[in-house]
Scaffold this active site. Structure first.
Site, PDB file in Angstrom:
ATOM      1  N   SER A 130       5.338   4.071  -5.580  1.00 35.51           N
ATOM      2  CA  SER A 130       5.600   3.346  -4.371  1.00 35.51           C
ATOM      3  C   SER A 130       7.029   3.325  -4.301  1.00 35.51           C
ATOM      4  O   SER A 130       7.460   4.307  -5.825  1.00 35.51           O
ATOM      5  CB  SER A 130       5.465   1.825  -4.945  1.00 35.51           C
ATOM      6  OG  SER A 130       5.800   0.932  -4.198  1.00 35.51           O
ATOM      7  N   LYS A 184      -2.214  -0.128  -7.874  1.00 35.49           N
ATOM      8  CA  LYS A 184      -1.446   0.569  -6.184  1.00 35.49           C
ATOM      9  C   LYS A 184      -1.956  -0.720  -5.645  1.00 35.49           C
ATOM     10  O   LYS A 184      -0.556  -1.178  -4.606  1.00 35.49           O
ATOM     11  CB  LYS A 184      -1.101   1.611  -6.256  1.00 35.49           C
ATOM     12  CG  LYS A 184      -0.610   1.773  -4.691  1.00 35.49           C
ATOM     13  CD  LYS A 184       1.609   1.756  -5.203  1.00 35.49           C
ATOM     14  CE  LYS A 184       2.154   2.067  -4.003  1.00 35.49           C
ATOM     15  NZ  LYS A 184       1.803   1.498  -3.332  1.00 35.49           N
ATOM     16  N   HIS A 187      -0.231  -3.923  -6.780  1.00 32.53           N
ATOM     17  CA  HIS A 187       0.791  -3.439  -7.142  1.00 32.53           C
ATOM     18  C   HIS A 187       1.028  -4.456  -5.201  1.00 32.53           C
ATOM     19  O   HIS A 187       2.143  -5.115  -4.962  1.00 32.53           O
ATOM     20  CB  HIS A 187       0.894  -2.131  -7.332  1.00 32.53           C
ATOM     21  CG  HIS A 187       2.930  -1.898  -6.307  1.00 32.53           C
ATOM     22  ND1 HIS A 187       3.002  -2.287  -5.339  1.00 32.53           N
ATOM     23  CD2 HIS A 187       3.822  -2.023  -7.627  1.00 32.53           C
ATOM     24  CE1 HIS A 187       4.633  -1.898  -5.038  1.00 32.53           C
ATOM     25  NE2 HIS A 187       5.219  -1.709  -5.950  1.00 32.53           N
ATOM     26  N   ASN A 188       0.422  -3.649  -4.658  1.00 38.44           N
ATOM     27  CA  ASN A 188       0.808  -4.167  -2.962  1.00 38.44           C
ATOM     28  C   ASN A 188       0.539  -5.853  -2.451  1.00 38.44           C
ATOM     29  O   ASN A 188       1.277  -6.327  -1.554  1.00 38.44           O
ATOM     30  CB  ASN A 188       0.022  -3.441  -1.144  1.00 38.44           C
ATOM     31  CG  ASN A 188       0.544  -2.182  -2.230  1.00 38.44           C
ATOM     32  OD1 ASN A 188       1.630  -1.524  -2.717  1.00 38.44           O
ATOM     33  ND2 ASN A 188       0.604  -1.119  -0.787  1.00 38.44           N
ATOM     34  N   GLU A 191       3.182  -7.341  -3.901  1.00 37.25           N
ATOM     35  CA  GLU A 191       4.496  -7.275  -3.541  1.00 37.25           C
ATOM     36  C   GLU A 191       3.849  -8.223  -1.795  1.00 37.25           C
ATOM     37  O   GLU A 191       5.270  -8.967  -1.244  1.00 37.25           O
ATOM     38  CB  GLU A 191       4.080  -5.771  -3.103  1.00 37.25           C
ATOM     39  CG  GLU A 191       5.223  -5.478  -1.203  1.00 37.25           C
ATOM     40  CD  GLU A 191       5.023  -3.999  -0.923  1.00 37.25           C
ATOM     41  OE1 GLU A 191       5.073  -3.140  -2.247  1.00 37.25           O
ATOM     42  OE2 GLU A 191       4.334  -3.631  -0.072  1.00 37.25           O
TER      43      GLU A 191
HETATM   44  C1  6PG Z   1       5.459   0.856  -1.540  1.00 37.88           C
HETATM   45  C2  6PG Z   1       4.544  -0.028  -0.698  1.00 37.88           C
HETATM   46  C3  6PG Z   1       4.382   1.315   0.597  1.00 37.88           C
HETATM   47  C4  6PG Z   1       4.914   0.513   2.068  1.00 37.88           C
HETATM   48  C5  6PG Z   1       3.432   0.060   2.392  1.00 37.88           C
HETATM   49  C6  6PG Z   1       3.567  -1.695   2.896  1.00 37.88           C
HETATM   50  O1  6PG Z   1       5.220   0.061  -2.438  1.00 37.88           O
HETATM   51  O2  6PG Z   1       6.232   1.444  -1.681  1.00 37.88           O
HETATM   52  O3  6PG Z   1       4.027  -1.101  -0.982  1.00 37.88           O
HETATM   53  O4  6PG Z   1       3.206   1.334  -0.566  1.00 37.88           O
HETATM   54  O5  6PG Z   1       5.498  -0.402   2.378  1.00 37.88           O
HETATM   55  O6  6PG Z   1       2.420   0.231   2.771  1.00 37.88           O
HETATM   56  O7  6PG Z   1       1.952  -1.972   3.682  1.00 37.88           O
HETATM   57  P1  6PG Z   1       1.733  -2.842   4.880  1.00 37.88           P
HETATM   58  O8  6PG Z   1       2.198  -2.364   5.612  1.00 37.88           O
HETATM   59  O9  6PG Z   1       0.379  -2.939   4.648  1.00 37.88           O
HETATM   60  O10 6PG Z   1       2.926  -3.819   4.718  1.00 37.88           O
END
Ligand code: 6PG
Length: 475
Positions: A130, A184, A187-188, A191
């Site tokens: 990430s 991960k 995490h997302n 996010e």
């Molecule tokens: C990270 C982000 C990265 C990316 C994802 C976001 O942790 O660096 O999460 O992995 O930005 O692809 O996903 P979306 O396109 O679904 O917003």
């Protein structure tokens, strides 16, 4: 003679950044890209780091350039491309070599890949990375899953390239199999929830008070100096302050209100649901992105139902601004608690024994959700390693205690004004359910027994009981 310590396949933005990062930390890296023109261009542009980069034009050459057992990081598009790449590589690999998938893989694919490689002598690592392009180049957060011995081979490199929080590297082995990619994914999910709640507060200020992007950006800028201090709040302030070079207007006003998503947030919700763990704030965030994509339908609905009330003529007073700050914090506390509850359950279900405090620690820097709050979260686990739920740890009780009334006022005011705050209200609803010693599921049980004779437990007796409602039928 092998010149490289590690290999990397896929020189897109993330792959190229990671390769340069590895080279910069003093580890020779062999690189390969399907189109060799890209490999050539990458090498040409690598400047002083060229000495630590070995450009390769075939997989055979790549394998020959790496010291065995060979670790090879795949930075290709998640999904089919990963399987194809592994298939293509296999004939050049030997016993003990380690294929590392550094993409945003679905952890179920990662687990399948472990099974596919079983007995081949080749080891696999599923590695969540990430931090976006900047993170890959200058220090990401790295979540590793797979065989621990294989991790030992690459640990010095991964800890060298990872971000650091007060000197501690943000990279760790978290468990066997798909553990790294699962973490991960969560995490997302977090996010998504964090971003959505920030966007909801922006919406309250923009549509409830008619504030301009720059003014709202300044508020987020102030909040970034306090309890909300985080990368996402920091970039929010910057995005809101940026002018469109073409029109001179705030750039954010020129961006279409339709959000993309590649699937990781959705996977977090799917997995949470499969395990029966509520992750309502994350779910609301994923749903909000999906609905955002329906721009034309929303426009028709706006016409059918009429717009909202006009924004208030007054600016928000200091008390309401404080409510917004604290309310956003309360939403964040609940959303992170949900994400960690999902990981707790997965840890049992998949027997990973995930180290919760370590996960919080490697998220303190490098990753997209990095913040000081994660240091607090890690300490909450340190104080109470067997915590049943984060919201029951001493520090979280204190944090929610001081902030949930604000969240309540924000959600109530937004609801009355017709301003959508789905993730904030999901967080509030979850909190209110969570702390309700006597809930309303007694009625659900009565209903279930009425129509399906499912039976219910009683407050005053053991065993399964039925109500009198079906007596006539039974008789
Ligand atoms: C990270 C982000 C990265 C990316 C994802 C976001 O942790 O660096 O999460 O992995 O930005 O692809 O996903 P979306 O396109 O679904 O917003």
């Amino acid at each position: 003679m092998a010149k490289a310590e590690i290999g990397l396949i896929g020189l897109g933005v993330m792959g190229a950044g990671l390769a340069l990062n590895i080279a910069e930390k003093g580890y020779p890296v062999a690189v390969y890209n399907r189109t060799s023109a890209r490999t050539g261009a990458f090498f040409e542009n690598a400047g002083d780091l060229r000495g630590n980069i070995v450009p390769c034009t075939s997989l055979k050459e790549l394998a020959a350039q790496i010291r065995p057992p060979r670790p090879i990081i795949l930075m290709v598009q998640a999904g089919k491309a990963v399987d194809e790449q592994i298939r293509g590589l296999r004939e050049f690999l030997s016993e003990g070599d380690i294929v590392i998938d550094g993409g945003n893989a679905n952890f179920r694919d990662t687990m399948r890949r472990f099974d596919d490689l079983e007995g081949s002598g080749i080891t696999f690592i599923g590695m969540g990375v990430s931090g976006g392009a900047f993170g890959a180049r200058h220090g990401p957060s790295i979540m590793v899953g797979g065989c621990r011995e294989a991790y030992a081979r690459v640990e010095p490199i991964l800890t060298a390239i990872a971000a650091r929080y007060e000197g501690e590297p943000c990279a760790a082995w978290l468990g066997e199999g798909g553990a790294g990619h699962f973490v991960k994914t969560v995490h997302n999910g977090i996010e998504y929830a964090d971003m959505q709640m920030i966007a909801e507060v922006y919406g309250v200020l923009r549509d409830g008070f008619g504030m301009a992007a720059g003014e709202i950006g300044a508020i987020f800028g102030c909040w970034n100096a306090g309890r909300l201090n985080s990368y996402l709040v920091e970039i929010t302030a910057e995005v809101l302050a940026t002018a469109d070079p073409g029109t001179g207007r705030p750039l954010v006003d020129m961006i279409l209100d339709r959000a993309g998503q590649k699937g990781t947030g959705r996977w977090a919700v799917i997995e949470a649901q499969m395990m029966g763990v509520p992750a309502t704030a994350i779910e609301a965030a994923v749903a909000a992105r999906s609905l955002s994509a329906e721009k034309a339908m929303r426009a028709r609905a706006a016409a059918a139902y009429g717009g909202r009330a006009a924004p208030s003529a007054d600016k928000p007073d200091a008390a309401f601004l404080e409510d917004l700050e604290l309310g956003l914090f309360a939403g964040k506390v609940a959303a992170y608690a949900q994400g960690f509850a999902v990981m707790e359950e997965a840890s049992c279900e998949f027997r990973w024994d995930l180290p919760m405090a370590t996960i919080a620690r490697i998220w303190r820097a490098g990753c997209i959700i990095r913040s000081q709050f994660l240091d607090r979260l890690a300490r909450a686990y340190d104080d109470d390693p067997d915590a049943e739920h984060l919201l029951l740890t001493r520090d979280f009780v204190a944090m929610m205690g001081e902030s949930h009334a604000s969240l309540r006022r924000v959600v109530a005011r937004a609801a009355l004004a017709g301003l959508p705050v789905p993730a904030l209200s999901a967080a509030l609803g979850y909190f209110d359910l969570f702390r309700q010693a006597r809930g309303t599921a007694n009625l659900i049980q009565g209903q279930r027994d009425y129509f399906g004779a499912h039976g219910f437990e009683r407050v005053d007796a053991e065993g399964l009981h039925h109500g009198p409602w079906n007596a006539a039928e039974e008789g």
